[in-house]
Design a protein around this motif. Sequence first.
Motif, short mmCIF file in Angstrom:
data_model
loop_
_atom_site.label_atom_id
_atom_site.label_comp_id
_atom_site.label_asym_id
_atom_site.label_seq_id
_atom_site.Cartn_x
_atom_site.Cartn_y
_atom_site.Cartn_z
N CYS A 11 -1.53 -18.85 -23.54
CA CYS A 11 -2.37 -19.96 -23.06
C CYS A 11 -3.86 -19.69 -23.32
N PRO A 12 -4.51 -20.54 -24.12
CA PRO A 12 -5.93 -20.33 -24.41
C PRO A 12 -6.82 -20.53 -23.18
N PHE A 13 -6.39 -21.40 -22.26
CA PHE A 13 -7.19 -21.63 -21.06
C PHE A 13 -7.16 -20.40 -20.15
N PRO A 35 5.10 -21.79 -17.94
CA PRO A 35 4.78 -23.07 -17.32
C PRO A 35 5.76 -24.20 -17.70
N MET A 36 6.55 -23.97 -18.76
CA MET A 36 7.56 -24.97 -19.14
C MET A 36 8.77 -24.90 -18.19
N LEU A 49 1.02 -27.92 -12.04
CA LEU A 49 2.05 -27.09 -12.69
C LEU A 49 1.52 -26.44 -13.97
N GLN A 50 0.20 -26.30 -14.04
CA GLN A 50 -0.40 -25.68 -15.23
C GLN A 50 -1.00 -24.32 -14.90
N VAL A 51 -0.99 -23.46 -15.92
CA VAL A 51 -1.74 -22.20 -15.84
C VAL A 51 -3.01 -22.40 -16.65
N PRO A 52 -4.08 -21.67 -16.37
CA PRO A 52 -4.17 -20.62 -15.35
C PRO A 52 -4.34 -21.19 -13.95
N GLU A 63 -7.49 -25.24 -12.73
CA GLU A 63 -8.38 -25.75 -13.79
C GLU A 63 -9.28 -24.58 -14.24
N SER A 64 -9.11 -24.21 -15.52
CA SER A 64 -9.79 -23.01 -16.03
C SER A 64 -11.31 -23.06 -15.83
N1 LIG Z 1 -7.10 -28.47 -18.01
C1 LIG Z 1 -6.28 -27.29 -17.79
C2 LIG Z 1 -5.34 -27.15 -18.98
C3 LIG Z 1 -4.37 -25.99 -18.77
C4 LIG Z 1 -3.13 -26.12 -19.67
O1 LIG Z 1 -2.98 -27.07 -20.47
N2 LIG Z 1 -2.22 -25.15 -19.53
C5 LIG Z 1 -0.97 -25.21 -20.25
C6 LIG Z 1 -0.62 -23.86 -20.86
S1 LIG Z 1 -1.76 -23.42 -22.11
C7 LIG Z 1 0.15 -25.52 -19.26
O2 LIG Z 1 0.19 -24.96 -18.19
N3 LIG Z 1 1.07 -26.39 -19.67
C8 LIG Z 1 2.20 -26.75 -18.87
C9 LIG Z 1 2.19 -28.20 -18.49
O3 LIG Z 1 1.25 -28.91 -18.86
O4 LIG Z 1 3.15 -28.62 -17.83
C10 LIG Z 1 -7.18 -26.06 -17.64
O5 LIG Z 1 -8.28 -26.05 -18.22
O6 LIG Z 1 -6.82 -25.13 -16.91
#
Ligand SMILES: N[C@@H](CCC(=O)N[C@@H](CS)C(=O)NCC(=O)O)C(=O)O
Length: 219
Positions: A11-13, A35-36, A49-52, A63-64
């Motif tokens: 994950c780049p964030f 996260p999937m 449900l997103q990382v980080p 939110e990163s």
């Molecule tokens: N806006 C979020 C984007 C984070 C993001 O897109 N994370 C992805 C992994 S790189 C994720 O968790 N995806 C799973 C999903 O969207 O369900 C941030 O800046 O933290």
Amino acid sequence: MQLELISFKLCPFAQRAIIVLNSCNIDYKISYINPMDPPAWFKKISPTLQVPLLKADDTPIFESMVINEFINEISPKNLHPDDAIKAANNRSWIVFSSAMLGNMFDIVTGDEQKFIAAKTQLLQSFDKVLAAKSAGKFFNGNEFNMIDAAFAPIFMRIAWINKYTDNALSLAQLPEIKAWSDAILAVPVVKNSADDGLDDAYLSNIEARKGHLSTLLVD
Ligand SMILES: N[C@@H](CCC(=O)N[C@@H](CS)C(=O)NCC(=O)O)C(=O)O
């Protein structure tokens, strides 16, 4: 204060948060999830449900960009310019750079048409960033700042793609951006933010996505 960063290796964030935590010498624990297919405990604490996600004691911070602002706030070091207007301008470009990570996603996953559109947009975005960047080594001059950390995962992925293809995302037409990329990728906290083998994992991801980019891979 106990800090735990919930992450996902590619994950780049999350990589941005790791760079900022390490730049500020903040102690933290790192845990990885997919996260999937998030575990139940993560579903309970993450509305997106997103990382980080950073757990600060028992409070989830998500939110990163918010995570990085928080780290900067609790650190004696300031990774933004001291001038409030400059700092706000840097934050604007950090938001802008997140859309560029969207272009990177389309470059990896898209068919030829989507690939070309995303690549065009990415390079045009770099032109805009260049107009705002200082003449120094980094965005604001000679100090590595939060804005440089935000661009680091983009540059790392571009370098991987160029290594695995015949320079499909060459920055040769943008020498100042290439020099900025080289400066950022040489910073130890940036180098150390990618585990050994992450470039191979990225290659496997390109192959698995079966987008146009996978047809450009060379041995
Ligand atoms: N806006 C979020 C984007 C984070 C993001 O897109 N994370 C992805 C992994 S790189 C994720 O968790 N995806 C799973 C999903 O969207 O369900 C941030 O800046 O933290």
